[in-house]
Write an enzyme that holds these catalytic residues in place. Structure first.
Site, short mmCIF file in Angstrom:
data_model
loop_
_atom_site.label_atom_id
_atom_site.label_comp_id
_atom_site.label_asym_id
_atom_site.label_seq_id
_atom_site.Cartn_x
_atom_site.Cartn_y
_atom_site.Cartn_z
N GLU A 245 -21.13 -19.75 -19.76
CA GLU A 245 -21.74 -18.48 -20.18
C GLU A 245 -21.50 -18.38 -21.68
O GLU A 245 -20.41 -18.01 -22.11
CB GLU A 245 -21.10 -17.30 -19.45
CG GLU A 245 -21.27 -17.31 -17.94
CD GLU A 245 -22.70 -17.04 -17.49
OE1 GLU A 245 -23.52 -16.63 -18.33
OE2 GLU A 245 -22.99 -17.27 -16.31
N CYS A 279 -22.25 -10.00 -25.58
CA CYS A 279 -23.02 -11.26 -25.54
C CYS A 279 -24.49 -10.97 -25.30
O CYS A 279 -25.35 -11.64 -25.86
CB CYS A 279 -22.47 -12.19 -24.47
SG CYS A 279 -22.37 -11.44 -22.84
P1 NDP Z 1 -14.44 -18.18 -28.05
O1 NDP Z 1 -15.41 -19.27 -27.70
O2 NDP Z 1 -13.78 -18.21 -29.35
O3 NDP Z 1 -13.26 -18.14 -26.97
C1 NDP Z 1 -13.53 -18.04 -25.58
C2 NDP Z 1 -12.29 -18.51 -24.82
O4 NDP Z 1 -12.13 -19.91 -24.99
C3 NDP Z 1 -11.00 -17.86 -25.31
O5 NDP Z 1 -10.15 -17.61 -24.21
C4 NDP Z 1 -10.43 -18.94 -26.19
O6 NDP Z 1 -9.05 -18.85 -26.35
C5 NDP Z 1 -10.79 -20.18 -25.41
N1 NDP Z 1 -10.76 -21.42 -26.18
C6 NDP Z 1 -10.74 -21.59 -27.53
N2 NDP Z 1 -10.73 -22.90 -27.84
C7 NDP Z 1 -10.75 -23.58 -26.67
C8 NDP Z 1 -10.77 -24.97 -26.33
N3 NDP Z 1 -10.78 -25.92 -27.26
N4 NDP Z 1 -10.79 -25.30 -25.03
C9 NDP Z 1 -10.81 -24.35 -24.07
N5 NDP Z 1 -10.80 -23.02 -24.33
C10 NDP Z 1 -10.77 -22.65 -25.62
O7 NDP Z 1 -15.23 -16.83 -27.79
P2 NDP Z 1 -14.72 -15.36 -28.07
O8 NDP Z 1 -13.47 -15.10 -27.30
O9 NDP Z 1 -14.75 -15.11 -29.53
O10 NDP Z 1 -15.86 -14.49 -27.37
C11 NDP Z 1 -17.05 -14.14 -27.99
C12 NDP Z 1 -18.17 -15.08 -27.55
O11 NDP Z 1 -18.31 -15.01 -26.14
C13 NDP Z 1 -19.51 -14.69 -28.10
O12 NDP Z 1 -20.18 -15.83 -28.52
C14 NDP Z 1 -20.20 -14.06 -26.90
O13 NDP Z 1 -21.59 -14.09 -26.97
C15 NDP Z 1 -19.67 -14.88 -25.79
N6 NDP Z 1 -19.79 -14.17 -24.53
C16 NDP Z 1 -20.68 -14.65 -23.60
C17 NDP Z 1 -20.87 -13.95 -22.43
C18 NDP Z 1 -21.80 -14.45 -21.40
O14 NDP Z 1 -21.69 -13.99 -20.27
N7 NDP Z 1 -22.72 -15.35 -21.70
C19 NDP Z 1 -20.14 -12.70 -22.15
C20 NDP Z 1 -19.23 -12.31 -23.19
C21 NDP Z 1 -19.07 -13.04 -24.33
P3 NDP Z 1 -8.46 -18.08 -27.64
O15 NDP Z 1 -9.02 -16.69 -27.58
O16 NDP Z 1 -7.01 -18.14 -27.38
O17 NDP Z 1 -8.94 -18.86 -28.83
#
Ligand code: NDP
Length: 498
Positions: A245, A279
């Site tokens: 997602e 999102c």
């Molecule tokens: P990120 O992609 O920065 O982070 C998402 C999650 O992935 C966090 O828990 C993060 O941990 C973790 N993460 C970071 N690096 C890695 C890695 N290398 N391997 C595995 N996991 C990792 O997104 P955001 O948290 O900033 O969220 C915002 C984004 O989410 C926007 O792009 C938004 O559009 C999208 N989104 C999509 C939705 C959907 O349903 N399509 C719904 C809501 C949001 P950490 O925070 O510790 O870095």
């Protein structure tokens, strides 16, 4: 990271992840950072717990999940307050988020048996002597990685459906909202105290990466498209299936016969709720020429009334301090490339807040139109007709949701939007309808949460045939005779040869 300097930015202190309010810097949560070995241990324990949970069967799981749902409903104010403190989201928005999550738990619990449970499948003339049986069996352990912007709704969108399907879940919440993630698993443990069926591991991105490599049977990721690529690459090493997602840049189309007051109201809500950090938030609008000026006026009037600040306002702080720079860059890019700010503008960026900003006539090549802004900003561009609106709306690699306002052609336009979801004469509503699947196309990801598709996403189809009579046309045996084969050829020509 060493010390809390910027409110909202998490820090690690003595092996603890400390989250803080982006508005005040007050500490919101303190959770132990998981090592790779901790992640592995959590997944191993979840595997045993998952077998127990799967063995409970649909009825007992439904009963537990409904009790969990009731617990969330009873404590909704407490959870909303935590979401507010840790992420900065206005309490009312947090309530709406939790209500939606509760609805999903309820639907998943009540419908898992019907959608996934064993059932007979009709056989056809070929192999008519066999009955067909289908069921969806749990994968085992599902790793769920969640973002910070909807720290209740997004993990539950995967976890509730995965749990209802009979899986155990290990959640890695965003580093910005670990306390909310921990609250969810703690509350679940109150209704399922016997086994660690739903647990969390905390830390930065590397903990998420460790979860991808831990041997989970499927990984459900919600977050940015850039991180999604890393998650898929890590999961590819072990052929771990993934659900993605990703991000979005959702468009709204306003047709000539739209109710402009309703459109403006929904546009402001869809673009600016949760300070635009959604999102499926509306980020770009295409309004047809004949209604453009009136529509823009109505949007500006409504957006101009929104209040901004830490408490009791419509718009709270930007959760991730670094995101403020992205929002500023997009507003500046829009203005410097010929766009006009009819509300807000570069001066609207006052960290940790961004005031509502409406930009018009922004070139389509601008970052403000092409990249995810994640702020309370809208671009509104003038188009000749719905066809031009669609061409522009569909021009980006993203394709998550979208919205259409109009009467006669609205549903037809919604169908042609290159997106996984669309709402006609509203915005964001598909997310709250538990009976509908949620997910995107292109850079917005693949796979579906919510609804029947969302349940099936967390079950493996298991197909069984069972003989119920002797074969009249034996073919799948070395005992068949040349006469059997000749009869088979004749039968197939009669059945399919015309
Ligand atoms: P990120 O992609 O920065 O982070 C998402 C999650 O992935 C966090 O828990 C993060 O941990 C973790 N993460 C970071 N690096 C890695 C890695 N290398 N391997 C595995 N996991 C990792 O997104 P955001 O948290 O900033 O969220 C915002 C984004 O989410 C926007 O792009 C938004 O559009 C999208 N989104 C999509 C939705 C959907 O349903 N399509 C719904 C809501 C949001 P950490 O925070 O510790 O870095």
């Amino acid at each position: 990271m060493t010390a809390v300097q910027i409110p909202g930015n998490p820090v690690i202190e003595a092996g603890q992840l400390v989250s803080t309010s982006p508005a005040t810097g007050v500490e919101a949560g303190r959770l132990p950072v998981a090592t790779d070995a901790d992640v592995q241990r959590a997944v191993d324990r979840a595997r045993t717990a998952g077998e127990w949970w799967a063995g409970l069967g649909f009825t007992a799981r439904r009963e537990r999940l409904l009790r969990w749902r009731a617990l969330l409903a009873k404590r909704i104010e407490q959870l909303a307050e935590l979401v507010h403190v840790e992420g900065g989201k206005p309490v009312a928005d947090a309530i709406v988020e939790i209500v939606t999550a509760i609805e999903h738990i309820d639907w998943a619990a009540r419908n898992a048996n019907r959608v996934l449970g064993p059932r007979r499948v009709r056989s056809r003339l070929i192999l008519a002597e066999f009955s067909g049986h289908l069921e969806y069996q749990p994968f085992g352990v599902i790793g769920v990685i969640g973002p910070w912007n909807y720290p209740v709704f997004t993990p539950i969108g995967s976890a509730a459906y995965a749990l209802a399907a009979g899986n155990a879940v290990v959640l890695k919440p965003s580093e910005y909202t670990p306390a909310v993630g921990q609250w969810l698993v703690d509350s679940f443990a109150e209704v399922v105290p016997e086994q660690p069926v739903f647990t969390a591991v905390h830390g930065l991105g590397d903990v998420g990466a460790a979860l991808c490599r831990s041997g989970v049977n499927k990984l459900a990721f919600t977050g940015s498209t850039a991180t999604a690529r890393k998650v898929m690459a890590a999961c590819a090493e072990t052929l771990t299936p993934v659900l993605i997602e990703g991000g979005g840049k959702d468009a709204m189309i306003v047709d000539s016969d739209a109710d402009l007051d309703a459109a403006a109201e929904a546009c402001v809500w869809g673009g600016m709720t949760n300070a635009g950090q959604t999102c499926i938030g509306i980020e770009r609008v295409y309004a047809v020429d004949e209604v453009f000026d009136t529509f823009v006026d109505k949007v500006v009037t409504r957006a101009g009334r929104l209040t901004v600040g830490p408490e009791g306002t419509d718009i709270g702080p930007i959760t991730m301090p670094g995101q403020v720079d992205v929002i500023r860059r997009h507003i500046e890019a829009a203005v410097s490339s010929g766009g006009r700010a009819v509300l807000g503008g570069p001066s609207a960026v006052q960290p940790p807040y961004v005031h509502p900003t409406v930009l018009v006539d922004v070139p389509e090549e601008s970052a403000a139109v092409r990249e995810e802004t994640f702020g309370p900003t809208l671009t509104i561009n003038r188009v000749r007709d719905a066809d031009e609106a669609l061409a522009r709306a569909n021009a980006l690699p993203y394709g998550l949701g979208g919205s259409v306002f109009g009467r006669r052609r609205a549903v037809a336009i919604a169908r042609r939007l290159r997106s996984g979801m669309a709402s006609v004469n509203s915005t964001l509503t598909f997310a709250g309808m538990s009976t509908l699947p949620f997910g995107g196309v292109g850079d917005s990801g693949f796979g579906r949460i919510h609804g029947e598709d969302g349940l099936r996403e967390f079950g493996r189809a298991k197909a069984i045939t069972r003989r119920r009579a002797r074969s009249l046309l034996p073919s799948m045996t070395f005992e068949r005779t040349p006469t059997d084969v000749a009869r088979l050829v004749k039968a197939i020509k009669v059945m399919y040869g015309r």
